[in-house]
Design a protein around this motif. Sequence first.
Motif, PDB file in Angstrom:
ATOM      1  N   ASP A 122       6.283  12.266   8.049  1.00  0.00           N
ATOM      2  CA  ASP A 122       5.411  11.166   8.002  1.00  0.00           C
ATOM      3  C   ASP A 122       6.022  10.053   7.139  1.00  0.00           C
ATOM      4  N   VAL A 173      -3.643  11.269   1.848  1.00  0.00           N
ATOM      5  CA  VAL A 173      -3.842  12.021   2.751  1.00  0.00           C
ATOM      6  C   VAL A 173      -3.919  13.504   2.211  1.00  0.00           C
ATOM      7  N   THR A 197       0.823  -1.287   0.034  1.00  0.00           N
ATOM      8  CA  THR A 197       0.005  -0.051  -0.094  1.00  0.00           C
ATOM      9  C   THR A 197       1.085   1.126   0.178  1.00  0.00           C
ATOM     10  N   TYR A 198       0.534   2.162  -0.900  1.00  0.00           N
ATOM     11  CA  TYR A 198       1.463   3.421  -1.126  1.00  0.00           C
ATOM     12  C   TYR A 198       0.603   4.437  -0.340  1.00  0.00           C
ATOM     13  N   THR A 199       1.466   5.454   0.314  1.00  0.00           N
ATOM     14  CA  THR A 199       0.819   6.827   0.722  1.00  0.00           C
ATOM     15  C   THR A 199       1.289   7.816   0.079  1.00  0.00           C
ATOM     16  N   GLU A 248      -7.432   4.011  -3.995  1.00  0.00           N
ATOM     17  CA  GLU A 248      -7.541   4.184  -2.686  1.00  0.00           C
ATOM     18  C   GLU A 248      -8.481   3.155  -2.077  1.00  0.00           C
ATOM     19  N   VAL A 279       5.840   9.787   3.722  1.00  0.00           N
ATOM     20  CA  VAL A 279       4.922   9.407   2.619  1.00  0.00           C
ATOM     21  C   VAL A 279       5.954   8.882   1.655  1.00  0.00           C
ATOM     22  N   LYS A 329      -3.231   4.803  -0.196  1.00  0.00           N
ATOM     23  CA  LYS A 329      -3.813   5.653   0.799  1.00  0.00           C
ATOM     24  C   LYS A 329      -3.505   7.122   0.501  1.00  0.00           C
TER      25      LYS A 329
END
Length: 341
Positions: free
Chosen positions: A98, A77, A38-40, A70, A100, A75
């Motif tokens: 964070d 933000v 899962t990539y953010t 998504e 990311v 994910k």
Amino acid sequence: MKKKVLAVVLGMSMVVAMMTGCGASKETSDSANSAEKTYTIGISQFAEHGSLDNCREGFIEGLKEEGLEEGKNLKIVTNNADADTGTAAQIADQFVADKVDMICAIATPSAQAAYNAAMETDIPVVYTAVTNPVAAELANDDKSPVGNVTGTSDELPVEAQLKMIREILPDAKTIGILYTTSEANSVYSIEQYEKLADKYGFKIEKTGITNTSEIQLAASDLLGKVDCLTNLTDNTVVSALPTVLGLANEKGIPVFGSEIEQVKLGCLAAEGIEYTQLGKDTGKMAAKILKGEASASEMDYELITESSLYVNEKVAENLGITVPDTMKERAVESFTEITEN
């Protein structure tokens, strides 16, 4: 004895088979884990208005079309800077803290902040709605990136806009432009207007602001000197467009937009690019980077060169302006009402 040997051989075969099976299982597991990564992505949007919102939605759609969705393997933000450069810097710093996987920066100030924040890290920055990446110091003259940063440009089709204004207002002499002095994209766009204005018989009257609190007074003053206003993709001004339109309508002065959402809100017409498509193109670039198919540091920025005509016939009616039939026919979309913001 033979039975014993056979039993041993069979036992060894079973052990080998089990070991082989375990190896295959491990490989399958590793592959599955890789596929399930899962990539953010941290999205930093400079201001909240139609064109930038369309960019964001298009970006997410572009990722989805490339298999990054998504809630499944992605994910997202999202933070909005409310047209404040200091807030944009804080958002970028937080995304870096964070850790990311990527920062998507929407609009020039957010792109500059994101690149500065991520410069000493391995976090790639992908931007969109940056009018002139070179002037913003995000790219070189040949469109190559200055670092681990790339994206898409929303450079205005200035000449097409001037030609359109002349076609609708054959007697107009002076075009007013309200802009934010700290936005590199706006400064660049005005330079293009000033270079081409004389070709179409126009004079450019410009007024600079530093924040939204100055818009009402600046717009009121500018409207007393011009035959019409043309709006840039200036994020601070666009975020206060209803204020500008209200003042212009009181004086019966037409305002031209730079993209579809501004025309919906009450600008008379616009020759602009399609921001949802711009966002999609950016999303596809981002997907390649996340999948390891390309590196942001090696991808030239992309530019949409085709413009589309949008007309608001209700605004024309309110102002007593006749839009030529030839323009109505070639318009990608015509609106018969004004959308409330």
